[in-house]
Design an enzyme around this catalytic site. Sequence first.
Site, mmCIF file in Angstrom:
data_model
loop_
_atom_site.group_PDB
_atom_site.id
_atom_site.type_symbol
_atom_site.label_atom_id
_atom_site.label_comp_id
_atom_site.label_asym_id
_atom_site.label_seq_id
_atom_site.Cartn_x
_atom_site.Cartn_y
_atom_site.Cartn_z
ATOM 1 N N TYR A 44 0.833 -1.204 0.000
ATOM 2 C CA TYR A 44 0.000 0.000 0.000
ATOM 3 C C TYR A 44 0.876 1.265 0.000
ATOM 4 C CZ TYR A 44 -4.391 -2.420 1.490
ATOM 5 O OH TYR A 44 -5.525 -3.194 1.577
ATOM 6 N N CYS A 75 -2.681 -1.244 10.078
ATOM 7 C CA CYS A 75 -1.794 -0.733 9.034
ATOM 8 C C CYS A 75 -1.771 0.794 9.133
ATOM 9 C CB CYS A 75 -2.349 -1.172 7.677
ATOM 10 S SG CYS A 75 -1.484 -0.471 6.260
ATOM 11 N N THR A 77 -0.450 2.875 7.026
ATOM 12 C CA THR A 77 -0.682 3.473 5.710
ATOM 13 C C THR A 77 -2.176 3.560 5.408
ATOM 14 O OG1 THR A 77 1.363 2.368 5.030
ATOM 15 C CG2 THR A 77 0.007 3.323 3.286
ATOM 16 N N CYS A 181 5.259 1.299 10.814
ATOM 17 C CA CYS A 181 4.626 0.372 9.867
ATOM 18 C C CYS A 181 4.572 -0.972 10.571
ATOM 19 C CB CYS A 181 5.457 0.277 8.590
ATOM 20 S SG CYS A 181 5.001 -1.095 7.503
#
Length: 258
Positions: A44, A75, A77, A181
């Site tokens: 992503y 996540c 992102t 992350c």
Amino acid sequence: MGSRRDPIGVFDSGIGGISTLRNMVKLLPGENFIYYGDLKNAPYGTKSTAEVLRCVRGVVAHLLEQRIKALVIACNTATGAAAATLRKELDIPVVAMEPALKPASELRRDGKILVMATPLTLNQPKFEKLMAQYGAGAEKVPCVGLMELVEQEDEEGARKYLEGLFSRQDLDRVDAVVLGCTHYVFLKAMIREMLPEHIAITEGNEGTARQLRRVLQRADLLSDAAEGSVTFETSGDEATLETMRRWLARKDPGSGPA
Ligand code: DGL
């Protein structure tokens, strides 16, 4: 609104969110989790916000069909790209995560904070807001390609990548490293070994698990079962389901013999 024994949907672009799932299973062993790895669309972190939002909508639609009582975006992102939209659109609790910059800022003396995350996370307005509040001394460190090394279980590749990254820093002047992350959390033990002791490492997994418990409690949705379950699903190759099961039980690279 769901009921207490309904499952909780958890997703990431791949296996990274399993590092978050680990904390959630430990804290809430009576819950049923469905973990979805969107491997067909991974990574992503190098896509646009619009592209990630489209991928996330697909995943969420699939999880909603299974009557989930809550959604966890495991996540960073996807959180930046989709959390605000999902919160507006869904009528179930949505738990999301962001790079653990706040705790890092509390541990900072007068040195730098390195925020390791995907390019998309670091370019999101959501992250800019966080930087404005807690970002004194913080430096963005986009880690293109690092999630792939985790996915490929390429321990040596990850080690070389990190050695290169840290060799470009004056580590005496660094106070904290943020693992922004969920994939990088699997490298925490390796990173700990590489960094001088004075550098703190922060990540959001434990906080996310606690936030999930709070949110379920508030909505009276905590499971009353003694034992729960974890089901894995993926948009990618079926063979990765076995890998996912293994990663839930796995010791992290660099954490010593299994
Ligand atoms: N694990 C994801 C995160 O926490 C992103 C990895 C990716 O798909 O680029 O940001």
